[in-house]
Design a protein around this motif. Structure first.
Motif, PDB file in Angstrom:
ATOM      1  N   GLN A  73     -84.725  -8.475  60.326  1.00 27.71           N
ATOM      2  CA  GLN A  73     -83.558  -7.262  60.545  1.00 27.71           C
ATOM      3  C   GLN A  73     -83.271  -6.610  61.970  1.00 27.71           C
ATOM      4  OE1 GLN A  73     -80.316  -9.119  60.372  1.00 27.71           O
ATOM      5  NE2 GLN A  73     -81.850 -10.654  58.574  1.00 27.71           N
ATOM      6  N   PHE A  74     -85.041  -5.848  61.320  1.00 22.07           N
ATOM      7  CA  PHE A  74     -85.690  -4.480  61.854  1.00 22.07           C
ATOM      8  C   PHE A  74     -85.665  -4.967  63.952  1.00 22.07           C
ATOM      9  CE2 PHE A  74     -86.827  -1.318  58.466  1.00 22.07           C
ATOM     10  CZ  PHE A  74     -85.530  -1.759  58.348  1.00 22.07           C
ATOM     11  N   MET A  75     -86.577  -6.162  63.985  1.00 21.75           N
ATOM     12  CA  MET A  75     -86.632  -6.724  65.259  1.00 21.75           C
ATOM     13  C   MET A  75     -84.966  -6.821  65.970  1.00 21.75           C
ATOM     14  SD  MET A  75     -89.732  -9.277  64.535  1.00 21.75           S
ATOM     15  CE  MET A  75     -89.543  -9.330  66.701  1.00 21.75           C
ATOM     16  N   ILE A  76     -83.698  -7.576  65.132  1.00 18.03           N
ATOM     17  CA  ILE A  76     -83.107  -8.211  65.220  1.00 18.03           C
ATOM     18  C   ILE A  76     -81.959  -6.792  65.930  1.00 18.03           C
ATOM     19  CG2 ILE A  76     -80.904  -8.934  65.269  1.00 18.03           C
ATOM     20  CD1 ILE A  76     -82.170 -10.922  63.695  1.00 18.03           C
ATOM     21  N   GLU A  77     -81.813  -5.887  65.501  1.00 13.93           N
ATOM     22  CA  GLU A  77     -81.650  -4.208  65.680  1.00 13.93           C
ATOM     23  C   GLU A  77     -82.372  -3.952  67.319  1.00 13.93           C
ATOM     24  OE1 GLU A  77     -81.717  -1.739  62.837  1.00 13.93           O
ATOM     25  OE2 GLU A  77     -80.071  -2.876  61.138  1.00 13.93           O
ATOM     26  N   LYS A  91     -88.827   2.489  62.270  1.00 16.30           N
ATOM     27  CA  LYS A  91     -88.390   2.138  63.374  1.00 16.30           C
ATOM     28  C   LYS A  91     -88.275   3.822  64.348  1.00 16.30           C
ATOM     29  CE  LYS A  91     -83.891   0.544  63.529  1.00 16.30           C
ATOM     30  NZ  LYS A  91     -83.774   0.000  61.392  1.00 16.30           N
ATOM     31  N   LEU A  92     -88.579   3.762  65.335  1.00 15.06           N
ATOM     32  CA  LEU A  92     -88.398   4.956  65.831  1.00 15.06           C
ATOM     33  C   LEU A  92     -88.027   5.089  67.837  1.00 15.06           C
ATOM     34  CD1 LEU A  92     -90.547   8.225  65.887  1.00 15.06           C
ATOM     35  CD2 LEU A  92     -90.191   7.229  68.518  1.00 15.06           C
ATOM     36  N   VAL A  93     -87.122   5.609  67.911  1.00 19.38           N
ATOM     37  CA  VAL A  93     -86.567   5.970  69.457  1.00 19.38           C
ATOM     38  C   VAL A  93     -86.841   6.249  69.907  1.00 19.38           C
ATOM     39  CG1 VAL A  93     -85.240   4.827  71.135  1.00 19.38           C
ATOM     40  CG2 VAL A  93     -84.693   3.866  68.718  1.00 19.38           C
ATOM     41  N   ARG A  94     -87.584   6.521  71.348  1.00 21.82           N
ATOM     42  CA  ARG A  94     -88.129   7.723  72.280  1.00 21.82           C
ATOM     43  C   ARG A  94     -86.706   6.890  73.476  1.00 21.82           C
ATOM     44  NH1 ARG A  94     -92.673   9.114  75.017  1.00 21.82           N
ATOM     45  NH2 ARG A  94     -92.092   7.778  76.691  1.00 21.82           N
ATOM     46  N   TYR A  95     -85.592   7.986  74.271  1.00 20.44           N
ATOM     47  CA  TYR A  95     -84.611   7.506  75.070  1.00 20.44           C
ATOM     48  C   TYR A  95     -84.756   8.786  75.844  1.00 20.44           C
ATOM     49  CZ  TYR A  95     -81.267   6.849  78.079  1.00 20.44           C
ATOM     50  OH  TYR A  95     -79.655   6.369  79.117  1.00 20.44           O
ATOM     51  N   ILE A  96     -85.464   8.855  76.930  1.00 17.69           N
ATOM     52  CA  ILE A  96     -85.354   9.872  78.434  1.00 17.69           C
ATOM     53  C   ILE A  96     -84.654  10.056  79.227  1.00 17.69           C
ATOM     54  CG2 ILE A  96     -86.337  11.174  79.800  1.00 17.69           C
ATOM     55  CD1 ILE A  96     -89.236  10.453  78.221  1.00 17.69           C
ATOM     56  N   ASN A  97     -83.801  10.642  79.380  1.00 19.26           N
ATOM     57  CA  ASN A  97     -82.618  10.129  80.270  1.00 19.26           C
ATOM     58  C   ASN A  97     -82.404  11.550  81.575  1.00 19.26           C
ATOM     59  OD1 ASN A  97     -80.278  10.618  82.312  1.00 19.26           O
ATOM     60  ND2 ASN A  97     -79.735   8.874  80.705  1.00 19.26           N
ATOM     61  N   SER A  98     -83.165  11.592  82.864  1.00 19.19           N
ATOM     62  CA  SER A  98     -83.262  12.501  83.360  1.00 19.19           C
ATOM     63  C   SER A  98     -81.950  12.523  84.640  1.00 19.19           C
ATOM     64  CB  SER A  98     -84.528  12.201  84.731  1.00 19.19           C
ATOM     65  OG  SER A  98     -84.678  11.093  85.306  1.00 19.19           O
ATOM     66  N   GLU A  99     -81.079  11.626  84.360  1.00 17.51           N
ATOM     67  CA  GLU A  99     -79.602  12.049  85.259  1.00 17.51           C
ATOM     68  C   GLU A  99     -78.987  13.477  85.535  1.00 17.51           C
ATOM     69  OE1 GLU A  99     -75.143   9.410  85.125  1.00 17.51           O
ATOM     70  OE2 GLU A  99     -76.777   8.877  83.765  1.00 17.51           O
ATOM     71  N   SER A 100     -79.046  13.857  84.477  1.00 14.49           N
ATOM     72  CA  SER A 100     -79.355  15.282  85.323  1.00 14.49           C
ATOM     73  C   SER A 100     -79.665  16.359  84.350  1.00 14.49           C
ATOM     74  CB  SER A 100     -77.395  15.653  84.499  1.00 14.49           C
ATOM     75  OG  SER A 100     -77.283  16.687  84.530  1.00 14.49           O
ATOM     76  N   ALA A 101     -80.082  17.165  85.138  1.00 14.37           N
ATOM     77  CA  ALA A 101     -81.417  18.277  85.071  1.00 14.37           C
ATOM     78  C   ALA A 101     -80.332  19.512  84.401  1.00 14.37           C
ATOM     79  CB  ALA A 101     -81.830  18.536  86.154  1.00 14.37           C
ATOM     80  N   PRO A 102     -80.834  20.034  82.777  1.00 12.26           N
ATOM     81  CA  PRO A 102     -79.764  20.910  82.111  1.00 12.26           C
ATOM     82  C   PRO A 102     -80.243  22.031  83.143  1.00 12.26           C
ATOM     83  CG  PRO A 102     -81.032  19.216  80.959  1.00 12.26           C
ATOM     84  CD  PRO A 102     -81.204  19.032  81.932  1.00 12.26           C
ATOM     85  N   GLY A 103     -81.163  22.401  83.264  1.00  9.05           N
ATOM     86  CA  GLY A 103     -82.047  23.812  83.572  1.00  9.05           C
ATOM     87  C   GLY A 103     -83.046  24.199  82.682  1.00  9.05           C
ATOM     88  N   PHE A 104     -83.253  24.377  81.514  1.00  8.25           N
ATOM     89  CA  PHE A 104     -84.021  25.073  80.361  1.00  8.25           C
ATOM     90  C   PHE A 104     -83.677  23.881  79.479  1.00  8.25           C
ATOM     91  CE2 PHE A 104     -78.909  24.866  79.625  1.00  8.25           C
ATOM     92  CZ  PHE A 104     -79.425  24.280  77.904  1.00  8.25           C
TER      93      PHE A 104
END
Length: 373
Positions: free
Chosen positions: A325-329, A178-191
């Motif tokens: 089990q992976f689906m449950i996770e 399984k693979l998770v990609r989570y993008i959060n743009s709550e704050s901009a690092p600037g680099f």
């Protein structure tokens, strides 16, 4: 050296720092906390050589600055067994004798010379700094930690990949199933930048972020980082290596979509998975326009289970197998009421997304299918 501490706060800080100390250490000095007094401030440090954790607290009636190493196990046991009351430490700087006094008695034992404790790593001259909201860091870790690999054959997969862009931070983890990609743009690092954070410091960060508010100050170079939040400072080394191109793994053409109530599917999976073969945890999904039928069986014990769950599905009827089990996770780590499950054919990965993405967030989870016999 003498100082007073409030037992409850002291025990909480000891407990937080103890998470970094290994049960068995190559260096005996690492079985200890390093206590350092500077004015009315006490720092408590623990280390396993790769990770160093420090917690700070205010002390009273302090006399003399100094430092001493104290058995972590003994100090944790002492503070656990004493009721909430002030503790007074008397430390002989020359003999390293420690006397801890409380309302009804005292403890006397020996400490260790603080100069034996390993120093924190000096960061490289070329480093980057970013301030991220604690909530952003916590969500990134919470969303990805469950999918980190435990297989040390591929060390780069045993951590969370931080892919830093000017306007967001992408958190990625995978154990190849399984693979998770989570993008959060709550704050901009600037680099731009990137690093692989091992699972141990990720777990420690997760535990301390819940105790503090505000921003996390992250300073990192090519080898490691320091995370500063409130009364805590965590230093760690990164996992060396180049993380795979995660975007290539995420299928772009999955035309068939099933929308389903997350809790209904999750509870049905938990029941059906009890009857799946322990060697594979295979659960077969028979997907139809208005319902999905879950099947599991264990031929070794002659048991099987089947359950129907209502859904909305657009596409060809399909029979596909996944590790239950992976689906449950995965479903436990998607927090929307409804989940969209995107498919193309039984031999290609399935994609999970929440029906409604939170503002400033984008999470995609993929799961590899299993062969249906």
């Amino acid at each position: 050296m003498k100082f007073n501490v409030e037992r409850k706060t002291f025990q909480q800080q000891l407990s937080a720092v103890s998470k970094v100390i290994n049960a068995k250490n190559a260096l005996s000095i690492l079985d200890n906390f390093l206590l350092k007094v500077e004015g009315d401030r006490l720092s408590i440090t623990g280390s396993d050589q790769e990770n160093v954790m420090t917690a700070y607290m205010t002390i009273t009636e302090s006399e003399g600055d100094g430092a001493i190493a104290v058995s972590a196990k003994r100090l944790l046991e002492i503070t656990k067994e004493i009721s909430s009351q002030p503790l007074t430490f008397y430390i002989n700087d020359e003999t390293k004798e420690i006397d801890i006094r409380f309302l009804n008695g005292h403890f006397n034992f020996m400490g260790v010379d603080a100069t034996e404790y390993p120093a924190r790593r000096n960061q490289e001259a070329e480093q980057k700094t970013m301030m991220l909201p604690a909530s952003m860091v916590q969500k990134g870790i919470d969303s990805t930690l469950f999918a980190v690999s435990a297989d040390t054959v591929r060390p780069i997969m045993t951590g969370i990949y931080w892919d830093i862009h000017e306007n967001d931070v992408t958190f990625v983890s995978s154990d190849t199933h399984k693979l998770v990609r989570y993008i959060n743009s709550e704050s901009a690092p600037g680099f731009t930048g990137s690093f692989i954070l091992p699972s141990k410091p990720a777990n420690i960060l997760k535990s301390i972020i819940g105790k503090e508010d505000g921003d996390v100050k992250i300073v990192f170079d090519s080898k490691g980082a320091t995370f500063e939040l409130g009364d805590y400072l965590l230093s760690c080394l990164f996992i060396n290596g180049n993380y795979p191109n995660y975007n290539r793994v995420i299928p772009q053409e999955n035309p068939f979509e099933m929308t389903i109530d997350r809790v209904s599917l999750l509870t049905a999976l938990r029941r059906v998975s009890i009857f799946a073969a322990k060697s594979s945890n295979l659960v077969v999904l028979d997907i139809q326009p208005n319902e999905v039928i879950l099947h599991a069986q264990d031929l070794d014990y002659g048991t099987s289970a089947e359950e129907r769950v209502n859904c909305s599905y657009e596409g060809n009827t399909m029979t596909i197998g996944f590790n239950g089990q992976f689906m449950i996770e995965i479903l436990n780590n998607l927090h929307d009421d409804s989940v969209v499950f995107k498919l193309s054919d039984p031999g290609r990965p399935g994609i999970y997304t929440p029906l409604q993405q939170q503002e400033g967030e984008d999470i995609v989870i993929i799961q590899m299918p299993m062969q249906v016999l």
